[in-house]
Motif scaffolding. Structure first.
Motif, short mmCIF file in Angstrom:
data_model
loop_
_atom_site.label_atom_id
_atom_site.label_comp_id
_atom_site.label_asym_id
_atom_site.label_seq_id
_atom_site.Cartn_x
_atom_site.Cartn_y
_atom_site.Cartn_z
N MET A 47 0.83 -1.21 0.00
CA MET A 47 0.00 0.00 0.00
C MET A 47 0.86 1.26 0.00
O MET A 47 0.53 2.24 -0.67
N LEU A 48 1.97 1.24 0.72
CA LEU A 48 2.89 2.37 0.73
C LEU A 48 3.50 2.58 -0.65
O LEU A 48 3.62 3.72 -1.12
N ASN A 49 3.85 1.50 -1.31
CA ASN A 49 4.38 1.60 -2.67
C ASN A 49 3.36 2.22 -3.62
O ASN A 49 3.68 3.09 -4.43
N SER A 50 2.10 1.80 -3.52
CA SER A 50 1.05 2.37 -4.36
C SER A 50 0.85 3.85 -4.08
O SER A 50 0.64 4.64 -5.00
N LEU A 51 0.92 4.23 -2.81
CA LEU A 51 0.77 5.65 -2.44
C LEU A 51 1.89 6.49 -3.04
O LEU A 51 1.65 7.56 -3.62
N VAL A 52 3.13 6.02 -2.92
CA VAL A 52 4.27 6.77 -3.45
C VAL A 52 4.16 6.90 -4.97
O VAL A 52 4.39 7.99 -5.53
N MET A 53 3.78 5.83 -5.66
CA MET A 53 3.64 5.90 -7.11
C MET A 53 2.51 6.85 -7.52
O MET A 53 2.66 7.65 -8.46
N ALA A 54 1.38 6.80 -6.83
CA ALA A 54 0.25 7.67 -7.16
C ALA A 54 0.61 9.13 -6.94
O ALA A 54 0.27 10.00 -7.76
N LEU A 55 1.29 9.43 -5.83
CA LEU A 55 1.69 10.82 -5.58
C LEU A 55 2.72 11.29 -6.59
O LEU A 55 2.67 12.44 -7.04
N GLY A 56 3.64 10.40 -6.98
CA GLY A 56 4.62 10.77 -8.01
C GLY A 56 3.96 11.08 -9.34
O GLY A 56 4.31 12.06 -10.01
N ILE A 57 3.00 10.28 -9.74
CA ILE A 57 2.28 10.53 -10.99
C ILE A 57 1.49 11.82 -10.90
O ILE A 57 1.49 12.64 -11.83
N THR A 58 0.83 12.04 -9.77
CA THR A 58 0.02 13.26 -9.59
C THR A 58 0.87 14.52 -9.69
O THR A 58 0.56 15.44 -10.45
N PHE A 59 1.95 14.56 -8.90
CA PHE A 59 2.79 15.76 -8.92
C PHE A 59 3.52 15.92 -10.25
O PHE A 59 3.76 17.04 -10.70
N GLY A 60 3.85 14.82 -10.90
CA GLY A 60 4.47 14.90 -12.23
C GLY A 60 3.54 15.50 -13.26
O GLY A 60 3.93 16.33 -14.07
N LYS A 61 2.27 15.07 -13.23
CA LYS A 61 1.29 15.63 -14.18
C LYS A 61 1.05 17.11 -13.92
O LYS A 61 0.91 17.90 -14.85
N ILE A 62 0.98 17.49 -12.66
CA ILE A 62 0.79 18.91 -12.33
C ILE A 62 1.99 19.72 -12.82
O ILE A 62 1.84 20.80 -13.41
N ALA A 63 3.21 19.21 -12.59
CA ALA A 63 4.41 19.93 -13.02
C ALA A 63 4.46 20.07 -14.54
O ALA A 63 4.76 21.15 -15.07
N ILE A 64 4.15 19.01 -15.26
CA ILE A 64 4.15 19.07 -16.73
C ILE A 64 3.10 20.05 -17.23
O ILE A 64 3.34 20.83 -18.16
N SER A 65 1.93 20.06 -16.61
CA SER A 65 0.87 20.99 -17.02
C SER A 65 1.29 22.43 -16.80
O SER A 65 1.08 23.30 -17.66
N LEU A 66 1.89 22.70 -15.65
CA LEU A 66 2.34 24.07 -15.37
C LEU A 66 3.45 24.50 -16.31
O LEU A 66 3.45 25.63 -16.80
N LEU A 67 4.39 23.61 -16.56
CA LEU A 67 5.48 23.96 -17.47
C LEU A 67 4.99 24.19 -18.89
O LEU A 67 5.44 25.11 -19.57
N SER A 68 4.06 23.36 -19.36
CA SER A 68 3.56 23.56 -20.72
C SER A 68 2.73 24.83 -20.82
O SER A 68 2.80 25.55 -21.81
#
Length: 103
Positions: A47-68
């Protein structure tokens, strides 16, 4: 509620509506001990692994959206206006005043 009661509590004819005494040891067993059947990792770590992956994907998508969005607004490049209109303008806005059925 059911996970905090022993299995014998449900065979007496009534369903318990409050927490039972077996909750702490049941959840400790489920979360922190190895599951068996070939699974060598406790559920808590999965469950901890899933949480870390989900948060990484979420913050990555937000960062890409802001940069674009920043790049489209502040940098000059070919087709800049086209990219702006594709991203920020509603495609069905012209169909609201007329009856567009071919979309």
């Amino acid at each position: 509620m059911a996970s905090t009661h022993p299995a014998s509590a449900f065979g007496v004819g009534h369903i318990p509506l409050w927490f039972g005494d077996a909750g702490v040891e049941t959840w400790k067993t489920v979360l922190f001990e190895k599951a068996g059947n070939g699974v060598e990792t406790p559920v808590f770590l999965m469950m901890l692994n899933s949480l870390v992956m989900a948060l990484g994907i979420t913050f990555g998508k937000i960062a890409i959206s802001l940069l674009s969005a920043y790049a489209i607004v502040f940098f000059r490049f070919p087709f800049r206006n086209f990219c702006f209109w594709v991203i920020f303008i509603d495609a069905n806005a012209s169909c609201r005043s007329t009856n567009c059925t071919d979309l």
